[in-house]
Design a protein around this motif. Sequence first.
Motif, PDB file in Angstrom:
ATOM      1  N   PRO A  25       3.921  -7.268  -2.676  1.00 20.45           N
ATOM      2  CA  PRO A  25       2.974  -6.229  -3.058  1.00 20.45           C
ATOM      3  C   PRO A  25       2.345  -6.464  -4.429  1.00 20.45           C
ATOM      4  N   ILE A  49       2.648   1.198  -4.788  1.00 17.69           N
ATOM      5  CA  ILE A  49       1.905   0.349  -3.843  1.00 17.69           C
ATOM      6  C   ILE A  49       2.631   0.552  -2.534  1.00 17.69           C
ATOM      7  N   GLY A  50       1.987   1.192  -1.575  1.00 19.46           N
ATOM      8  CA  GLY A  50       2.700   1.543  -0.357  1.00 19.46           C
ATOM      9  C   GLY A  50       3.936   2.344  -0.724  1.00 19.46           C
ATOM     10  N   SER A  51       5.106   1.874  -0.292  1.00 18.30           N
ATOM     11  CA  SER A  51       6.327   2.616  -0.595  1.00 18.30           C
ATOM     12  C   SER A  51       7.020   2.112  -1.871  1.00 18.30           C
ATOM     13  N   HIS A  52       6.477   1.081  -2.500  1.00 19.47           N
ATOM     14  CA  HIS A  52       7.065   0.575  -3.747  1.00 19.47           C
ATOM     15  C   HIS A  52       6.629   1.474  -4.895  1.00 19.47           C
ATOM     16  N   PHE A 110       0.788  -3.968   2.253  1.00 17.20           N
ATOM     17  CA  PHE A 110       2.086  -4.532   1.915  1.00 17.20           C
ATOM     18  C   PHE A 110       3.247  -3.779   2.560  1.00 17.20           C
ATOM     19  N   GLU A 111       2.930  -2.947   3.533  1.00 22.10           N
ATOM     20  CA  GLU A 111       3.965  -2.118   4.122  1.00 22.10           C
ATOM     21  C   GLU A 111       4.847  -2.859   5.122  1.00 22.10           C
ATOM     22  N   TYR A 138       6.505   2.570  -9.008  1.00 24.00           N
ATOM     23  CA  TYR A 138       6.515   2.026 -10.363  1.00 24.00           C
ATOM     24  C   TYR A 138       6.423   3.196 -11.338  1.00 24.00           C
ATOM     25  N   GLY A 190      -3.146   0.245  -0.335  1.00 26.78           N
ATOM     26  CA  GLY A 190      -1.742  -0.136  -0.511  1.00 26.78           C
ATOM     27  C   GLY A 190      -1.027  -0.407   0.795  1.00 26.78           C
TER      28      GLY A 190
END
Lengths: 550, 114
Positions: A165, B23-26, A158-159, B28, A155
């Motif tokens: 993302p 996803i990373g800092s996103h 996409f940072e 859901y 992941g």
Amino acid sequence: MAKHFQTTLFMILALSAESQAQTKVAPTPAPVKAVECPSEEVRLDAPGGPLENSPVQDQDGMNICYANTSSVMLQAAIPEHPEISAIDLSIQTYKDNSTRMKSGNFYYDRTVTDAQGKEKIESTFFNDIGHVSEVLKTAKLNGVCPRSNSLLESGGLFEGGYSDPENSQSVVLQQTAQFINEMNSAKSPGFKENFSSTVPELRKIYQKNLADHKTMDAGKSNNLPRYHRSLLDVAYPGDENKAKRENAKKDLDTYFLENHKYAIDTNQHYEDFEFSEMANLQKKYPEFVEVLKANKETSKDNLDKDKTYRRIMDPTYAFWIDAEAHLGKSTYWKTCDDSIKLSGGLYNIATSFGQVGAYLEFENFLNGLDHPDVNLVLGAVAPKCLDEKNRIKIPETLEFVKYEFPDPKPAYDKNKNLINYDQIMTYGRNRILWSVKGEKPLPVAMSICSAIISKKTVYNKETKSNDPLYTNNDPASCKAAGGGSHSVLVIGARKNKKSGVCEYLIQNSWGAECGSVAKRECKNGKFWMEEEELLLNSNGISKVVNKEKK
Amino acid sequence: MIFLLLFPIIANAADFPVRKFHIGSHQYVVEERKPNVWVSQGCEKKCKALVATEKKYSPPSNDQEGAVTSNPGAWICKNGAKGKVFIAVDEERNQLSFCKFDDGSYVNNGAFRY
């Protein structure tokens, strides 16, 4: 099912008696005793087990089950049990395999058979479709990459804040590979170096486009695109409709701008939301919507032509346009433009790069530019994996073993030994349990027909009944059942206390969910499968063994 | 009184099991509206993700590239439901792919019937 096979077996034995009498047959070896199915549940993902920290993977739209499976097998076999990148394994597998890739092309052609039995050529992404054995071979050669180093899988890709993302792994890899194809098809001397030096400029352009996009002020301008304006003129023509037409333009401006903001919030692109709220528009402007619908066939083309509007709405599109203009100003790009026209010219390169830029951070991409081969893909999605220091060596003592299943139908093998149903069950169970329940427990990979995961039975047109699904993972039988050859892991075993049947815990690579799994005990993508349905839909067991001398 | 005020919120929260992915800092957040149907939190009855799970799709066919050996739900999302696939991970780093629609709603790919 077992009784059915026994009956068939006796019939075939009787029919075969005559031919056996004419052939010298080696004596049938003493039957091998089946290992007892564990009465208490055994699972390798239990605390202290080799797969305690092994997350469930999702292979998305890619045919890389072989790499997902191999990554978990290696995790279990390697000391400290580090998570292994499946994407890296899939890329490494074909890095040096010239038979799989055309030179400079990251797609390859394979022959497939269509529903009518005709053969056709199909282009396949370079890392799609493979075998566990190939992965293990190349893993020993190249080492493996920890999953934490793979930005795409962890992941981290996409940072950076300006890539999208919400794109599947397959899209990211495919777009990257397409760009490499473009690069490789441009034969001009110095292409790579010049492109590399241009990347920082392109990056600035992309960031500016994105900033413009995000700071667009609804009050700044009348943004309704020309195409929609023209349709409003049709829906509300003449002086008598002037007031309504003007009001509609104002309302629709707001409508489009709100959708625009929504698109920014949700990282969507212009085309995605264009007509998503048609029902709401219909209430207030039915005439306009009717005209819009009547022009639906050509609406996208018209929108594409409406570049000014699209530039505001879609920063990636804006980047393509600006990048092309930027490259066109450079002396180098001007001189080499003619020679790369065959590949579609600067626009194609800028377009490909723009698409990649929407998914990848440019810094990562730059890491790959020193490797104008498949490593560029790796550099883009997992740059740390390019550095040998960050790769884990596979112990030489690890070896890959594959057991091909004999066909479960009663038959004789090349040594004239009878292979029958009971032997299949014993053969399969022993090889699974010797590994899963061994002194150093390890998972095994099973080649199975994918159809057995989502269905337990198949409709028999002749008997008009639902028969247990039994394909032996034979290509024709599996295809008829709606499946294809797939690879999964067995990571546990138990004897069902109610039925007394031996069951195996399957770890699949279709994500941490049970929606695709037929009615079975299932949690987070791991499910229990009865021995018979697993073994009679399989044609092979693979495992990694440690040949270390004690 | 406080209990009465809080009760509806608690009851509502308990209606559907919730899972969090990122996803990373996103981040859901999804709710299990039906067994094995995990839909984006706040998705209304007619949100596209829920509507898409009510249809029955043609099963992935062997004659279509990547149809049967990739994740069948991800294939249906792209080819049948016309959504966009993305992959997120939960707190234990398990991956799960979702299908996102143009109204912003999303659902796990295993929710598609075929």
